[in-house]
Design an enzyme around this catalytic site. Sequence first.
Site, PDB file in Angstrom:
ATOM      1  N   THR A 154       0.860  -1.187   0.000  1.00  0.00           N
ATOM      2  CA  THR A 154       0.000   0.000   0.000  1.00  0.00           C
ATOM      3  C   THR A 154       0.898   1.239   0.000  1.00  0.00           C
ATOM      4  OG1 THR A 154      -0.231  -0.320   2.406  1.00  0.00           O
ATOM      5  CG2 THR A 154      -2.054  -1.051   1.006  1.00  0.00           C
ATOM      6  N   THR A 191      -0.153  -2.761  10.380  1.00  0.00           N
ATOM      7  CA  THR A 191      -0.726  -3.130   9.075  1.00  0.00           C
ATOM      8  C   THR A 191       0.362  -3.828   8.322  1.00  0.00           C
ATOM      9  OG1 THR A 191      -2.359  -1.448   9.000  1.00  0.00           O
ATOM     10  CG2 THR A 191      -1.806  -2.301   6.932  1.00  0.00           C
ATOM     11  N   GLU A 277       6.610   4.677   7.289  1.00  0.00           N
ATOM     12  CA  GLU A 277       6.208   5.872   6.545  1.00  0.00           C
ATOM     13  C   GLU A 277       7.046   7.080   6.954  1.00  0.00           C
ATOM     14  OE1 GLU A 277       1.590   4.548   5.739  1.00  0.00           O
ATOM     15  OE2 GLU A 277       2.106   5.634   7.572  1.00  0.00           O
ATOM     16  N   THR A 413      -7.739  11.238   1.779  1.00  0.00           N
ATOM     17  CA  THR A 413      -8.144  12.418   1.003  1.00  0.00           C
ATOM     18  C   THR A 413      -7.131  12.791  -0.055  1.00  0.00           C
ATOM     19  OG1 THR A 413      -7.144  13.862   2.690  1.00  0.00           O
ATOM     20  CG2 THR A 413      -9.510  13.386   2.882  1.00  0.00           C
TER      21      THR A 413
END
Length: 413
Positions: A154, A191, A277, A413
Amino acid sequence: MTDWQVIEGSVTAPKGFKAAGITAGLKPSGLPDLALIVSETDAIAAGVFTTSQVRAACVDYCRSSLHKKASARAILCNAGQANAATGEQGRLDALRSAQILAQELKINRDAILLASTGVIGQRIKMDILEKGIPSLVAALSETGGEAAARSIVTTDLVPKLIALETMIDGRPVRIGGIAKGSGMIHPNMATMLSFVTCDAMVSTSLWQKMLTRAANASFNQITVDGDTSTNDSLIALANGQSRTATITEMNKDGQKLEAMLTEVCQYLAKAIARDGEGATCLVEVQVTGAADDEDARKIAKTIVGSSLVKSAIFGRDPNWGRIAGAAGRAGVTFHQEDLMIKLGDFLMMENGQPLPFDRAAASHYLKQAAAGAYLKDDTVLISVCVGNGSGTGVAWGCDLSYDYVKINAEYTT
């Protein structure tokens, strides 16, 4: 034990496995999003899953399947929609996914395990998945491991894959693995998804015990942000195609197999932590001197998960006080007079007393790690001793950068 070698192929390196990864259209980005791993024969299956009370439908499906029968032929993974917190319809979607694939592979549905990753609260786009299954099965190959690895990511920056080979009974035995994970990483488990294949023959109960111990020494010792996922799944298949004798106990062959399984899991776990990240380096915390390994692992994981420690490393600030503070709040009893802290080769505290050190050089050490080659010399090492006990533990994480906030502030978003 390190009597193995790295080989090509990841999950298709072991005999009797094929894999595929395609772009079905599940992701708005148009990137690969559907992966499949298939064993030519029934394989012993084991799994370790999230401990979250909010779980994806695939997790409940796999737990139920493995409880009924600890074997499988295939693992199907979709990326783009987590199918978590989707209620009864999400459960039906999972069952339908398995049924569609079973029909295409001409095997029983209970021989299929499932995994999903993506945005929580979004159901799988079943019309797209159903159209993609025939193409996915047609793409299966003995060189499809990397394509599968790319199709499960992802926010990951790089695919994560590895394969190792050793010799047992004069025959080559291989273990391969792929994984995904970048954010929402704080196992039990995070995750993250990981799929492991092996061509050794091993008893059902022993394979599950091996996998659980390997997970505890790897995926359950990484953290990026303190958040545990709804979808965490570690699934391992062993199909016996190496034609070695069945391993039923922890003799020398059992120990060798578990050591290699743990090595695969630790490599993938470190790759996940390094790919956190916004991360610029891998952080490894080694703890010694605890009463037992469980205490040592707990301290290590608390330190590597501390937002203050992670922020200091990103700022290249050798602030050992944050390390001491994290160790002290880990919930493990030790005497602060015994505390020792090192950052790389810089001894900063010993016998509970602060020591003078070259702050500029220590900061440069942190800068060097951030500029280092991926998973080679990009690691910040923190060593902590809390006494004279026999307990040792290691945990892995990453620094906390501005980009982590940006990525997650804009995730949907």
